[in-house]
Design a protein around this motif. Structure first.
Motif, mmCIF file in Angstrom:
data_model
loop_
_atom_site.group_PDB
_atom_site.id
_atom_site.type_symbol
_atom_site.label_atom_id
_atom_site.label_comp_id
_atom_site.label_asym_id
_atom_site.label_seq_id
_atom_site.Cartn_x
_atom_site.Cartn_y
_atom_site.Cartn_z
ATOM 1 N N PRO A 86 45.790 14.105 49.120
ATOM 2 C CA PRO A 86 44.513 14.623 49.644
ATOM 3 C C PRO A 86 44.536 16.128 49.901
ATOM 4 N N GLU A 87 45.723 16.681 50.165
ATOM 5 C CA GLU A 87 45.816 18.115 50.408
ATOM 6 C C GLU A 87 45.847 18.916 49.102
ATOM 7 N N CYS A 88 46.074 18.234 47.994
ATOM 8 C CA CYS A 88 45.998 18.874 46.672
ATOM 9 C C CYS A 88 44.675 18.417 46.050
ATOM 10 N N ASP A 89 43.596 19.039 46.477
ATOM 11 C CA ASP A 89 42.264 18.496 46.221
ATOM 12 C C ASP A 89 41.518 19.194 45.092
ATOM 13 N N LEU A 90 42.257 19.751 44.114
ATOM 14 C CA LEU A 90 41.612 20.358 42.947
ATOM 15 C C LEU A 90 41.622 19.368 41.783
ATOM 16 N N ASP A 91 41.049 19.781 40.663
ATOM 17 C CA ASP A 91 40.958 18.909 39.484
ATOM 18 C C ASP A 91 42.239 19.028 38.670
ATOM 19 N N TYR A 92 43.218 18.166 38.989
ATOM 20 C CA TYR A 92 44.525 18.266 38.358
ATOM 21 C C TYR A 92 44.672 17.397 37.097
#
Length: 423
Positions: free
Chosen positions: A380-386
């Motif tokens: 949730p803390e890595c909330d970009l489009d990966y």
């Protein structure tokens, strides 16, 4: 002299493939090449998985003498350089003055495989404190001198211009390409064969990363071990690999009708002077490198169509990067696709930055964003489009790629589509 530096040839040797085409097919299929280590028995180690290359020197055109003389990292570098130069149609001594042909090679750990092997032999498997030089290889000195990697590459392509090794840990690949760009921009060379190589899958390297718990211990699931930006990530997978690119002055390339992958229009490197292995949570230092590179490229952050992340899969790196992208790209960070190919080919230390630049050039050419493999449970803390699991077709005219290394090294590079004039 043109401001633009263009890519007119490239070659990649990475885990899971034996050529550039195989590499591209693998990463766009989202297939991981990580496996249980076969180079030695890894049973005693915390992390027992890595990205290995099934290296056959004879199939790559090496004689037995060359195969015996060159370290594994040297074999990878020379093989890639030969292929890249051939693809680019560059031949020194014909239409190109060899004095205008340079070489820039990135590397983090030197000839690690041969150095360790030599120590084992000279010390009689570690039983002798004083080593017996009677058993040493006549090439041992070369293994201790990282410059030998650049020298061998220069000999292989007939380069008599500027030749250098750039060693800045895990950003070495990007930084070697950045150095090559500067050589062309300042007029010291018309063409530079540039890239990086590393072959660190050795017991001592594995032990070093075990000690700081940076590598994944998902030994029962090697292919699923590296999982950048996933909530369950537990470190990277060590790997070996190399990539060499032919960088050329844009006007020089146009005059000879070269086929161009794209242009490198921005590069920057910064350091955080903070910690040997730690990163600040707010991503300020990486953000600074990104902003400087974008400024040199003379583009707005909103022009970036794809970001190739460092994406190592360590908890602190992924959080650091996420914040850096938000700082440098602003609201656009939420709209641009970001992915990590380390999820498939592992982390080849100094080599990976060059491999990732090659992947970016291929993404521009084919209009495809490689996915991040093993991203099943996004943090949730890595909330970009990966870009989880599956590649995406997308018109890509501008790519940002970044690197982060122990010691605080932070580098960024911008690639753009080439249209025969300005990028």
């Amino acid at each position: 002299m043109s401001r633009d530096v263009v890519i007119t040839g490239l070659s990649v040797l990475a885990p899971g493939s034996t050529d550039t085409e195989g590499f591209w097919k693998m990463i766009t299929a989202g297939r991981s090449a990580i496996r249980r280590i076969t180079a030695f028995d890894p049973a005693a180690f915390r992390s027992q998985v890595a990205g290995e290359i099934d290296l056959d020197p004879a199939a790559l055109g090496f004689t037995r003498r060359e195969a015996r003389r060159l370290d594994r990292a040297g074999l990878l570098a020379v093989a890639c350089a030969r292929r890249a130069v051939r693809e680019a149609g560059i031949a020194s001594g014909t239409d190109l003055d060899p004095g205008r042909l340079g070489v820039s090679v990135g590397n983090a750990v030197g000839s690690a495989t041969s150095i360790e092997n030599e120590y084992v032999v000279l010390s009689d498997e570690g039983r002798q404190w004083l080593v017996d030089q009677k058993y040493q290889s006549p090439h041992l000195f070369d293994y201790f001198v990282p410059g030998s990697l650049a020298r061998e590459t220069a000999w292989a392509v007939g380069a008599e211009g500027p030749v250098a090794v750039v060693s800045a840990g895990c950003t070495s690949g990007i930084d070697a390409l950045g150095h090559a760009c500067r050589l062309i921009q300042e007029g010291s060379a018309d063409v530079v064969v540039a890239g990086a190589t590393d072959a660190p899958v050795t017991p001592i390297a594995v032990a070093c990363f075990d000690a700081i718990k940076a590598t994944s211990r998902r030994n029962d699931d090697p292919e699923g071990a590296p999982r950048p930006f996933d909530r369950t990530r537990d470190g990277f997978a060590l790997a070996e690999g190399a990539a060499m690119l032919v960088l050329e002055d844009g006007e020089h390339a146009r005059r000879r009708g070269a086929d161009v992958y794209g242009a490198i229009t921005g590069y920057a490197a910064h350091s955080n002077a903070y910690h040997m292995t730690g990163l600040t949570r707010d991503g300020t230092e990486m953000a600074r490198a990104i902003t400087t590179a974008l400024d040199e490229a003379r583009i707005d952050p909103t022009a970036v169509r794809y970001v190739n992340a460092h994406g190592s899969g360590t908890r602190q790196n992924d959080l650091h990067e996420t914040e850096a992208f938000k700082k440098a790209l602003g609201a656009h960070a939420y709209d641009v696709p970001v992915s990590s190919i380390k999820s498939m080919v592992g982390h080849s230390l100094g080599a990976i930055g060059a491999i990732e630049v090659a992947a970016c050039a291929l993404a521009i050419r084919h209009g495809v964003v490689p996915p991040t493999a093993n991203l099943h449970e996004p943090d949730p803390e890595c909330d970009l489009d990966y870009v989880p699991l599956e590649a995406r077709e997308r018109d890509i005219d501008t790519v940002l790629t970044v690197g982060s290394g122990f010691g605080g090294f932070q580098s960024a590079m911008v690639l753009r589509k080439w249209r025969g004039g300005r990028a």
